[in-house]
Design an enzyme around this catalytic site. Structure first.
Site, PDB file in Angstrom:
ATOM      1  N   SER A  32      13.643 -51.224  10.990  1.00 42.02           N
ATOM      2  CA  SER A  32      14.184 -50.737   9.717  1.00 42.02           C
ATOM      3  C   SER A  32      15.560 -50.108   9.800  1.00 42.02           C
ATOM      4  O   SER A  32      16.239 -49.967   8.772  1.00 42.02           O
ATOM      5  CB  SER A  32      13.208 -49.733   9.087  1.00 42.02           C
ATOM      6  N   LYS A  89      17.713 -49.184   3.829  1.00 45.91           N
ATOM      7  CA  LYS A  89      17.856 -48.275   2.692  1.00 45.91           C
ATOM      8  C   LYS A  89      18.892 -48.747   1.678  1.00 45.91           C
ATOM      9  O   LYS A  89      18.815 -48.391   0.495  1.00 45.91           O
ATOM     10  CB  LYS A  89      18.223 -46.874   3.179  1.00 45.91           C
TER      11      LYS A  89
END
Length: 324
Positions: free
Chosen positions: A302, A60
Site C-alpha cells: 500500500s 491514499k
C-alpha cells in the site's frame, strides 16, 4: 460469503471513481511475489499490487483525488498519520487549494516534513488518532473548510476501491486479496469492488491494533487505546461509521500480524527490489502467515514512503526553501 447490504455506498461509486480518476492516478502493476506464474487454480501464486509506485508514494492519492475532484473545495482539513496528508497536499498545490493536516503525537516527522514541503499546514496534537481526528473536525468547523478524513468518507472509500477494481480486471481468477487495514478505507473500498465476484477479501491488521477484529466480534465499533505499532499508517483506534458496515457485511476474514512479521515482510520485499514502508508490508505479512492455502492471491503493497524516500521527495519540492 456474505452479501453486502448497500444503502448509500456501492460498487457503482467505485465505477464512478474509476472514471473520475482517469489521468489523475497511476494504474499500478502487479509484481511477482511467490510461487509460479501459471493460471491453474491448483497452483499457488502470490502477486503484489504495487501501490508503493503510486503518485505520492501510496494508495491514499486515489481516495484523496476522488474527494478533491468531486467536492471542488478551496480549503480542506484532514487528520492523517502522513500518507493521506501527503496525497492531499500534492493534489492541492496545483489547484490552489489550502490544506491543513492534523497529526497526532508519534506521527512520522519525515511525513510531516514532506507535507510542509508540499505547501500544507501542519497542526500537531497530543494523544492518538481519535484526538487527531476530533481536532481536525473542530478546525474544519471553525474555519469553514471541508473535512476530508483519511478513511471514513464515501468519496475516499470509493477512490480506494479502484485498487480492487484494477486487481479484478487484471486477474479475474484471483481467489484471495490481502488488504492492509487501519482506518478501513482501503478494505471497505476493496469490499465494494469485490461485490458480486467470487473472491475472498482478507483484512490484515497489526496485532497491536486489532480494531476491526474486536469490533466485529462485539457486533459494534470498539475504540482501542493508542498504539505504537511499527505500521504507523495503521494506528486508527476504531472503525469508522461508513467503513464498519461495509466491512462487517462483506469481509471474509481478518488476520493479525506482529511487528516482527511486518518488518520481516518489509525485508522480504526489499530483497526483491520493492521499497515498502512497514504499513505497506502488512498485507504481505498476512499472506505469509496464511500460507499457501490461499490459492491465487494478491497482497496490496500500500505504500513506499520510507524515511529515505520521503527525504528525497521533500528535497525536490519548491516549497522546501520557503519553509526551511
Amino acid at each position: 460469503m456474505s452479501v453486502t447490504t448497500i444503502d448509500t455506498l456501492g460498487p457503482a461509486d467505485v465505477d464512478a471513481a474509476v472514471e473520475r480518476l482517469a489521468g489523475h492516478v497511476r494504474r499500478t502493476p502487479l509484481l511477482p511475489g511467490l510461487g509460479g506464474a501459471g493460471r491453474r487454480r491448483s497452483e499457488y501464486a502470490l502477486l503484489l499490487k504495487a501501490e508503493h509506485l503510486q503518485h505520492s508514494g501510496s494508495f491514499k492519492v486515489r481516495g484523496a483525488a476522488n474527494a478533491v475532484l468531486a467536492l471542488g473545495a478551496d480549503r480542506i482539513v484532514t487528520g492523517s498519520s502522513g500518507n493521506h496528508g501527503i496525497a492531499l497536499a500534492r493534489l492541492a498545490a496545483p489547484l490552489g487549494v489550502e490544506v491543513t493536516v492534523v497529526m497526532a503525537a508519534g506521527a512520522s516527522p519525515a511525513k510531516a516534513a514532506l507535507i510542509r514541503a508540499l505547501g500544507g499546514r501542519i497542526v500537531s496534537v497530543p494523544g492518538g488518532v481519535a484526538e487527531r481526528d476530533l481536532r481536525a473536525l473542530e478546525l474544519a468547523g471553525e474555519s469553514g473548510a471541508v473535512f476530508v478524513p483519511s478513511s471514513d468518507h464515501e468519496l475516499v472509500i470509493a477512490g480506494q476501491g479502484t485498487v480492487g477494481a484494477e486487481i479484478l480486471a487484471e486477474v479475474p481468477d484471483v481467489e484471495t486479496v490481502y488488504v492492509p487495514t487501519g482506518g478501513g478505507g482501503l478494505l471497505a473500498g476493496v469490499c465494494l469492488s469485490a461485490h458480486g465476484h467470487r473472491v475472498r477479501v482478507v483484512g490484515v491488521e497489526p496485532a497491536a491494533t486489532p480494531r476491526y477484529a474486536r469490533s466485529l466480534a462485539a457486533g459494534r465499533p470498539v475504540r482501542l487505546a493508542p498504539s505504537e505499532t511499527v505500521a504507523d499508517g495503521l494506528r486508527a483506534q476504531q472503525p469508522g461509521a461508513v467503513t464498519f458496515p461495509v466491512i462487517r457485511d462483506r469481509v471474509d476474514d481478518l488476520i493479525a500480524v506482529s511487528d516482527a512479521e511486518i518488518l520481516a515482510a518489509a525485508a522480504f520485499l526489499r530483497r526483491r527490489g520493492v521499497e515498502a514502508e512497514p504499513s505497506g508490508a502488512v498485507a504481505l505479512a498476512g499472506a505469509l502467515r496464511a500460507g499457501r492455502g490461499a490459492g491465487r492471491a494478491v497482497a496490496i503493497v500500500s505504500g513506499g514512503n520510507t524515511t529515505a524516500a520521503l527525504t528525497a521527495a521533500a528535497a525536490t519540492e519548491p516549497y522546501l526553501e520557503e519553509i526551511s
